[in-house]
Write a protein that holds these residues in place. Structure first.
Motif, short mmCIF file in Angstrom:
data_model
loop_
_atom_site.label_atom_id
_atom_site.label_comp_id
_atom_site.label_asym_id
_atom_site.label_seq_id
_atom_site.Cartn_x
_atom_site.Cartn_y
_atom_site.Cartn_z
N UNK A 47 0.81 -1.22 0.00
CA UNK A 47 0.00 0.00 0.00
C UNK A 47 0.84 1.26 0.00
N UNK A 48 1.85 1.32 0.87
CA UNK A 48 2.48 2.60 1.17
C UNK A 48 3.90 2.77 0.72
N UNK A 49 4.40 1.91 -0.17
CA UNK A 49 5.79 2.07 -0.60
C UNK A 49 5.95 3.26 -1.55
N UNK A 50 7.17 3.50 -1.99
CA UNK A 50 7.46 4.67 -2.83
C UNK A 50 6.93 4.53 -4.24
N UNK A 72 11.52 -1.98 8.46
CA UNK A 72 10.34 -1.11 8.53
C UNK A 72 10.61 0.20 7.78
N UNK A 73 9.63 0.64 7.01
CA UNK A 73 9.74 1.90 6.28
C UNK A 73 8.54 2.79 6.58
N UNK A 74 8.71 4.08 6.38
CA UNK A 74 7.66 5.06 6.68
C UNK A 74 7.40 5.95 5.46
N UNK A 128 1.44 13.39 -3.14
CA UNK A 128 2.90 13.43 -3.20
C UNK A 128 3.39 12.60 -2.03
N UNK A 129 4.17 11.58 -2.33
CA UNK A 129 4.57 10.64 -1.28
C UNK A 129 6.06 10.77 -0.98
N UNK A 130 6.39 10.94 0.30
CA UNK A 130 7.77 11.03 0.76
C UNK A 130 8.04 9.79 1.60
N UNK A 131 8.91 8.90 1.10
CA UNK A 131 9.12 7.60 1.74
C UNK A 131 10.59 7.38 2.05
N UNK A 132 10.84 6.69 3.17
CA UNK A 132 12.23 6.41 3.52
C UNK A 132 12.37 5.65 4.82
N UNK A 133 13.60 5.58 5.28
CA UNK A 133 14.04 4.93 6.51
C UNK A 133 14.16 3.41 6.38
N UNK A 134 15.13 2.90 7.10
CA UNK A 134 15.23 1.47 7.41
C UNK A 134 15.26 1.40 8.93
N UNK A 135 14.20 0.84 9.51
CA UNK A 135 14.13 0.68 10.96
C UNK A 135 14.05 -0.81 11.26
N UNK A 155 3.29 3.44 8.26
CA UNK A 155 4.38 2.50 8.56
C UNK A 155 4.13 1.20 7.82
N UNK A 156 5.17 0.66 7.19
CA UNK A 156 5.06 -0.63 6.51
C UNK A 156 6.26 -1.52 6.81
N UNK A 157 6.19 -2.78 6.34
CA UNK A 157 7.18 -3.79 6.72
C UNK A 157 7.78 -4.43 5.46
#
Length: 414
Positions: free
Chosen positions: A41-44, A273-275, A306-313, A350-352
């Motif tokens: 659903x929420x990836x880049x 995990x990404x946001x 407009x989607x801003x995606x990132x991080x590795x948690x 938040x996604x996995x």
């Protein structure tokens, strides 16, 4: 051929279901969620046919302490989860220890990604393809003008795999993407890459095709899977049902490890995990995706946001969201695009990411578990890797030879 059951209604499961239907196979999908509402659903939303560089590279390990101590850094590990994640992290470090391995993994990624557009065209058909797939190119940007060791190695991997890159500097960058912060000093344009109008919309269009082709969807949670050797079947226990199937394909992303535990299948597999933060479409005039390579986030113009995606948690499946990530993402995009209207913010998500240590998915089966197939572990490139993965898995089910070497994706490599 007898009906095959697929656990997982994300992008990989849906692509594979349609690919099997196109070969005349009846398909059942089981998932507790509406199709496309998990990680898909929420990836880049990037379709990166020229993506061929693994995540872990030689020299990257020296950056980890700096990333972990930087509250705005791209990587974080929750202390309470570290003991669980440590075996995966060690394998991740080893995977990126040699250039030889990086080139090997790069070739396998190239084989999986380079036909993504053509494969989507075949799965979606012309009407849905033109609606969903946007071949705009992608811009990678840096604020530091000097190239790092990993930058130079990445260039070599791309060159070996025949990836053409257009390097930009100065006003060329700002002519292509007006509004970028003038702190950007260099950029690379990947003409063959693109993005989807919206990842959820993509999965829903595939689900519509699946349903129109007579596909069966069971919306229930899978609690466990076991092998019934006496009948050569797999028993699936769901929220409300208990049934047996002869052919089973596991495409359940980050939850695949838990589902396979009942079958005695152990894999070095964890969750990155990404946001994302999304804004109303009018918040920023942007035509192509822009990826900030130093801060490891991307900005994608989708049909409705407009989607801003990132991080590795690294924090597993159960940890609560880190709400501070929202402000960091907003700060990152505001720095990169000073004129963005942050008052038009819509959602925080938040996604996995289902990730293996070597950046390659698991597309495979085991002799000890006949008629069971694995299709998960695409990490950061699920949208790009899904259609060719579907082709590979459908060929495995049908007993048809694949056109590429599938050994790099074998579960037995671990």
């Amino acid at each position: 051929m007898e009906k095959i059951s697929i656990i997982g209604a994300g992008i990989v499961g849906m692509c594979t279901a349609v690919a099997l239907q196109q070969r005349g196979v009846a398909v059942r999908i089981i998932d507790e969620r509406e199709p496309g509402t998990g990680t898909s659903f929420g990836n880049a939303g990037l379709v990166s046919v020229d993506s061929c560089v693994p995540i872990a590279l030689p020299g990257m390990i020296k950056n980890v302490p700096r990333w972990l101590t930087d509250p705005m850094g791209p990587l974080s590990v929750r202390p309470a989860y570290l003991p669980s994640a440590l075996p995966w992290l060690i394998r991740w470090v080893k995977s990126g220890a040699s250039e030889k391995n990086a080139f090997r993994l790069g070739h396998a990624l190239r084989q999986l990604h380079q036909e993504a557009v053509d494969q989507y065209r075949k799965l979606l058909g012309p009407e849905h393809f033109d609606e969903i797939i946007k071949l705009t190119g992608q811009l990678y940007i840096w604020e530091n003008s000097a190239k790092s060791r990993t930058d130079l190695l990445s260039e070599k991997i791309r060159k070996q795999n025949g990836v053409a890159v257009r390097e930009l500097a100065g006003e060329e960058i700002f002519d292509m993407v007006p509004g970028l912060n003038r702190a950007v000093t260099r950029a690379e344009f990947y003409e063959k890459n693109g993005h989807v109008a919206n990842p959820y919309l993509l999965v829903q269009r595939l689900f519509r095709i699946f349903s129109e082709n007579g596909g069966e969807f069971i919306r229930q949670k899978v609690h466990g899977v076991s092998r019934q050797a006496d009948s050569n079947t797999y028993r699936i226990i769901t929220t409300c049902d208990d049934f047996s199937v002869k052919r089973l394909l596991v495409c359940s992303g980050a939850w695949s490890k838990k589902i396979l535990k009942g079958l005695g299948v152990g894999i070095p597999f964890d969750t990155e995990r990404g946001y994302h933060v999304s804004f109303d479409r009018g918040a920023l005039d942007l035509k192509i995706p822009v990826l900030h390579k130093e801060r490891a986030f991307g900005v994608t113009p989708m049909v409705d946001n407009i989607r801003v995606a990132g991080f590795v948690e690294i924090a597993g499946l159960e940890g609560l969201p880190d709400m501070k990530k929202e402000e960091v993402l907003i700060g990152n995009v505001k720095r990169l695009f000073p004129k963005i209207d942050i008052g038009m913010k819509k959602n925080f998500w938040l996604g996995f990411r289902p990730s293996t240590p070597d950046s390659l998915p698991i597309l495979s089966q085991l002799d000890s578990l006949p008629n069971l197939y694995f299709g998960f572990g695409h990490g950061h490139t699920g949208i790009t890797g899904a259609p060719m993965s579907a082709e590979i898995l459908a060929n495995m089910v049908m007993g048809t030879p694949n056109t590429i070497d599938v050994k790099p994706y074998d579960i037995k490599r671990f």
